[in-house]
Design a protein around this motif. Structure first.
Motif, short mmCIF file in Angstrom:
data_model
loop_
_atom_site.label_atom_id
_atom_site.label_comp_id
_atom_site.label_asym_id
_atom_site.label_seq_id
_atom_site.Cartn_x
_atom_site.Cartn_y
_atom_site.Cartn_z
N LEU A 531 -23.00 -10.08 -17.68
CA LEU A 531 -22.09 -10.96 -17.17
C LEU A 531 -22.72 -12.16 -16.56
O LEU A 531 -23.72 -11.97 -15.91
CB LEU A 531 -20.89 -10.51 -16.29
N ASP A 535 -19.94 -17.33 -13.06
CA ASP A 535 -18.47 -17.38 -13.88
C ASP A 535 -17.34 -17.17 -12.43
O ASP A 535 -17.56 -16.24 -11.83
CB ASP A 535 -18.44 -16.37 -14.82
N PRO A 536 -16.65 -18.22 -12.20
CA PRO A 536 -15.60 -17.86 -11.37
C PRO A 536 -14.67 -16.66 -11.38
O PRO A 536 -14.39 -16.02 -10.50
CB PRO A 536 -14.52 -18.91 -11.33
N GLU A 537 -14.78 -16.03 -12.66
CA GLU A 537 -13.95 -14.67 -12.69
C GLU A 537 -14.81 -13.65 -12.90
O GLU A 537 -14.50 -12.43 -13.09
CB GLU A 537 -13.34 -14.93 -14.14
N TYR A 538 -16.20 -13.87 -12.33
CA TYR A 538 -17.21 -12.61 -12.44
C TYR A 538 -16.62 -11.67 -11.85
O TYR A 538 -17.00 -10.45 -12.27
CB TYR A 538 -18.40 -13.44 -11.83
N GLU A 539 -16.18 -11.49 -10.62
CA GLU A 539 -15.95 -10.38 -9.70
C GLU A 539 -14.99 -9.52 -10.54
O GLU A 539 -15.17 -8.34 -10.58
CB GLU A 539 -15.49 -10.88 -8.35
N LYS A 540 -13.72 -10.31 -10.93
CA LYS A 540 -12.74 -9.51 -11.67
C LYS A 540 -13.39 -8.70 -12.82
O LYS A 540 -13.10 -7.62 -13.00
CB LYS A 540 -11.81 -10.55 -11.89
N LYS A 541 -14.24 -9.74 -13.57
CA LYS A 541 -14.64 -8.98 -14.82
C LYS A 541 -15.71 -7.96 -14.32
O LYS A 541 -15.62 -6.86 -15.40
CB LYS A 541 -15.54 -9.99 -15.56
N ASN A 543 -15.61 -5.76 -11.95
CA ASN A 543 -14.87 -4.59 -11.55
C ASN A 543 -14.20 -4.02 -12.72
O ASN A 543 -14.29 -2.83 -12.85
CB ASN A 543 -13.89 -4.85 -10.54
N GLU A 544 -13.81 -4.58 -13.68
CA GLU A 544 -13.14 -4.01 -14.84
C GLU A 544 -14.10 -3.36 -15.50
O GLU A 544 -14.09 -2.25 -16.21
CB GLU A 544 -12.43 -5.26 -15.75
#
Ligand SMILES: [Zn+2]
Length: 606
Positions: A531, A535-541, A543-544
């Motif tokens: 990853l 990426d602004p969505e990095y943390e969410k991605k 954790n998923e």
């Protein structure tokens, strides 16, 4: 904490001078026709001093004993304002009078014959504290407790006038009653005189009408807030104050003044207010200017106009300026005020219920952090600024106690009565009858509002005692629940900071997964488990992708070290975080919903 109070230096001073001995035989000859002349202009501003003259008539010969207060009500610590006095003189006509000091803040003037007397001194106004006095080249604020001497042993019921002398074009604002003479004000007694701070100099002042009365907003420096911010403040207070007045059924002022000073000298990000009967004085760090969070500070300080300035513990009634006045009930004066600061905001729709719950949880967190500490003890001890974390505990813990008591009363009365009922009854039966309230007055009013339910056990365990608050048994009665959210997440044990080359690793937890993999400070993070960490969505991605991974697996970390690109393997480890949330219970009983709605809207069942 919306009301951080920063007075460390003063606390040290009070330790050096623990309650100085009272003057022996401390009774002054009577005096009359008291007037004070205060001079602050561009000349005295240069030396950061205020010139003070007190004039009066003395019809007897003998000793006149004049004292300055040791403290300012609302700021519960000994300030020893006489420290800032210099160049004291006493004259009668053209005669100099002999004087000396009989205690650290009392001057004795020997009067050989009756007549008019004038004492004068200069006062150093350089302390940025809302219980003190402070000046700049174009402005000063001062508190009457700092400047206005009173005759020892003659009571507070003497009238006086104050005239301010200042530079042309400079303004004067105070809660005192103006006379027909410009910059001249009157007061019928000493308590009122010293409860109305002054702004003098160049500053902005504007007004609006709230609850049918004038509301002024005086702000220094001039231009520190724009018209938009001023209107926002007026709108906030226009929504908040009616709900506060509704609790007591009374608006006890003709004009209320919010006085605000913003200066870099104040600790970064801090804001502190000090309440008075028809004004309050806020000092804030400029970075806080225009922040809507200030609504919480204003709400707290305005509510004090009723709760503590008028409805007040008996131990502080009347105020005595030459000694500490500890009370175990400060949690009501401060904590319950802070509860109503939040309630008035949610009732006035300045904040939504979710924000009210979040603020309440912050307070619950603070209560939990403080550990087993008694509210009554914290109230009594504030005068010595304990270092064990209880110095300000009565704010947060007192506020949460207010919520719990409110819920218990509403639950016991099926929302026919509330904490509002208690506040209103005590206001009518103690303040309006010229007295303070006792612990007995408080708990019997609480019990009456709850239909006779005894609160003796509640007080013994949670207010005087140190038992943890009974959240699980009380909150559901208002359809609320304290919910602890536990989040288990994979962690790499590294922190990054963005610079012109990318994400630089600035922290590596010793023996953490990153360190075990060989990540070093100064490396640049390129990819984590495939990853992109930018990426602004990095943390969410992240954790998923990795939350379900079994321990023992590895996460590839791609880094740049100098010209090298390396892929390191970090072992998977998990971190647990706990977050408290106050949530509305979805299947709450109709009664609990009535209690919750009543609390949030300020309404009772008819
Ligand atoms: Zn307060």
């Amino acid at each position: 904490m919306p009301v951080p109070i920063i007075r460390l230096i003063l606390a040290a001073a009070s330790l050096m001078l623990p309650s100085a001995p009272q003057a022996q035989a401390s009774r002054s000859m009577p005096i009359s026709q008291v007037r004070y002349d205060v001079t602050f202009d561009s000349l005295t501003a240069d030396s950061r001093t205020i010139r003070v003259a007190m004039s009066f008539a003395a019809s007897q010969t003998g000793d006149i004993l004049l004292s300055l207060p040791k403290w300012t009500p609302g700021a519960y610590e000994i300030g020893n304002y006489a420290r800032y006095v210099d160049g004291f003189s006493a004259t009668s006509g053209s005669d100099s009078l002999d004087w000396d000091k009989v205690d650290p803040d009392t001057w004795r003037i020997r009067l050989p014959r009756s007549g008019n007397v004038k004492v004068a001194f200069s006062y150093r106004a350089d302390t940025l504290d809302n219980a003190m006095s402070w000046s700049k080249s174009d402005f000063a604020f001062f508190n009457g407790t700092n400047l206005f001497l009173y005759p020892e042993g003659q009571g507070a019921e003497f009238a006086s006038t104050v005239t301010v002398h200042t530079s042309p074009g400079w303004k004067v604002v105070t809660g005192m009653k103006p006379t027909t003479t410009v910059n001249s004000f009157t007061s019928s007694n000493y308590h009122d005189l010293v409860d109305m701070p002054f702004f003098v100099g160049k500053f902005d002042v504007d007004s609006t009408t709230v609850v049918g009365r004038t509301l002024r907003f005086a702000t220094y420096p001039s231009g520190s807030i724009n018209a938009l911010t001023r209107n926002t403040v007026f709108q906030q207070l226009g929504k908040i104050i009616p709900y506060q007045a509704m609790v007591f059924g009374d608006v006890p002022w003709d004009t209320y003044t919010v006085m605000q000073v913003a200066d870099q000298e104040f600790p970064f990000g801090a804001a502190a207010g000090l309440e008075h009967q028809n004004s309050h004085l806020d000092i804030i760090s400029p970075v806080v200017l225009g922040n809507p969070i200030l609504g919480s500070l204003y709400s707290h300080e305005v509510f004090h106009a009723w709760n503590v300035k008028r409805l007040r513990p008996a131990a502080m009634t009347p105020y005595q300026y030459d000694r500490e006045q500890p009370t175990p009930l400060l949690w009501i004066s401060e904590g319950v005020t802070d509860y109503y600061a939040d309630l008035a905001q949610v009732r006035g729709k300045v904040i939504v219920p979710r924000a009210f719950y979040a603020t309440t949880v912050d307070k619950i967190d603070a209560v939990s952090e403080a550990g087993a500490q008694s509210l009554e003890d914290a109230s009594v001890s504030t005068w010595i600024k304990p270092v064990n974390g209880t110095e300000d505990l009565y704010y947060d813990k007192g506020s949460v106690a207010g919520l719990l008591i409110d819920i218990l009363i509403r639950d016991a009365s099926d929302n026919r009565r509330s904490l509002d009922t208690v506040m209103r009854e005590l206001y009518e039966n103690t303040y309006k009858k010229g007295k303070g309230f006792t612990n007995e007055d408080w708990w019997s009013a609480v019990s009456r509002a709850a239909g006779g339910k005894s609160f003796a056990d509640f007080e013994r365990r949670y207010i005087d005692g140190r038992e943890p608050f009974p959240y699980d048994s009380v909150l559901p009665r208002a359809g609320l629940r304290l919910f602890i959210e536990r989040l288990v997440r994979p962690s790499l044990g590294i922190s990054v900071s963005n610079d012109d080359q990318g994400l630089r690793i600035v922290q590596v937890v010793v023996s953490g997964p990153g360190a075990t993999a060989g990540v070093k400070l100064g490396d640049y993070l390129v990819k984590v488990g495939g990853l992109d960490p930018e990426d602004p969505e990095y943390e969410k991605k992240f954790n998923e992708k990795f939350s379900g991974m079994p321990p023992g697996g590895a996460i590839p970390i791609e880094i740049k070290r100098g010209n090298q690109r390396l892929t390191l393997n970090a072992p998977v480890r998990f971190n647990t975080t706990e977050t408290r949330r106050l949530i509305e219970v979805t299947n709450a009983s109709p009664k609990a919903v009535r209690v919750r709605d009543g609390l949030l809207n300020g309404t009772l069942q008819q």
